[in-house]
Enzyme design. Structure first.
Site, PDB file in Angstrom:
ATOM      1  N   SER A 124      -7.122  -3.976 -10.424  1.00  0.00           N
ATOM      2  CA  SER A 124      -6.313  -3.344 -11.467  1.00  0.00           C
ATOM      3  C   SER A 124      -4.815  -3.510 -11.235  1.00  0.00           C
ATOM      4  CB  SER A 124      -6.670  -1.864 -11.597  1.00  0.00           C
ATOM      5  OG  SER A 124      -6.590  -1.207 -10.360  1.00  0.00           O
ATOM      6  N   HIS A 176      -0.877   0.773 -10.149  1.00  0.00           N
ATOM      7  CA  HIS A 176      -0.860   0.283 -11.529  1.00  0.00           C
ATOM      8  C   HIS A 176       0.578   0.120 -12.033  1.00  0.00           C
ATOM      9  CE1 HIS A 176      -5.172   1.991 -12.313  1.00  0.00           C
ATOM     10  NE2 HIS A 176      -5.137   1.026 -11.410  1.00  0.00           N
TER      11      HIS A 176
END
Length: 226
Positions: A124, A176
């Site tokens: 991610s 992220h």
């Protein structure tokens, strides 16, 4: 209406997905993708191991590991979706470099702001790098309606996912955010196939910001994790 996908335009994306699946199968063979010993052995992020153990390679390897099958599937689906249009726009090499370096960039932010000694892993950080890169490409190609739309769509997806991160325990939101920032800067530095090089001033500025970002996150991570 049937839609044909030209795999020659997105073979790097396909290669990334194959590697993620193979690595996951290795995790399962060695004892399970949620086994702490397996994750440590294969290179998951552990801030103490990175700083005190000088295992900086974990910043790279962690983006290929996943904790649980749904973790892998959720990342793989969006990587496939993003890669189908981003790889032809960016070009194979730019796409791969952005993906890999943004993954490292995300893990650097995690190192700097996650003071716990736990484990983290997943693609991610690199995926958010794709969101950031497509946002930058959309802004630079604002006169191209399709590319501009894809850029806005990528930004919306990033913001939605970041909002969801707040309410889901165990999510590395800092990783992220770091991936998003790194991907945005890398796209400005590398350019794309539509506008091969951006304004030199913007490229130099983005490169300078990226260097500052790397130095800042490394120094901060070393202070809070040593």
């Amino acid at each position: 209406m049937n839609r044909k996908i030209n795999l020659s335009q997105s073979f790097v994306t396909l290669g990334i997905l194959i590697i993620l699946v193979v690595v996951f199968l290795v995790e399962m063979f060695l004892g399970g993708s949620e086994n702490v010993n397996v994750l440590m052995k294969m290179g998951a992020m552990n801030n103490f191991a990175v700083v005190a153990g000088h295992q900086w390679w974990r910043l790279f390897t962690a983006q290929f590991l996943h904790i649980g099958v749904m973790h892998l599937v959720s990342n793989a689906v969006i990587i496939y979706y993003m890669g189908q249009y981003m790889e032809p726009i960016m070009g194979h090499t730019r796409f791969l470099v952005t993906y890999l370096l943004a993954g490292i960039g995300g893990n650097l932010m995690s190192l700097a702001f996650s003071a716990d000694r736990g484990l983290s892993a997943g693609a991610s950080t690199a995926l958010f790098g794709l969101f950031g890169a497509m946002t930058a490409i959309g802004l630079r190609n604002f006169r191209n309606p399709m590319i501009s739309y894809l850029g806005r769509q990528a930004l919306v997806l990033a913001l939605i996912n970041l909002a969801l991160d707040i309410f889901v325990p165990g999510i590395d939101i800092w990783g992220h955010i770091g991936g998003l920032i790194a991907g945005f800067l890398l796209a400005i530095i590398l350019g794309d196939r539509v506008m091969k090089t951006y304004n030199p001033k913007w490229r130099v500025l983005a490169a300078a910001v990226l260097v500052v970002y790397v130095v800042w996150t490394v120094r901060t991570g070393m202070v809070i994790n040593f």
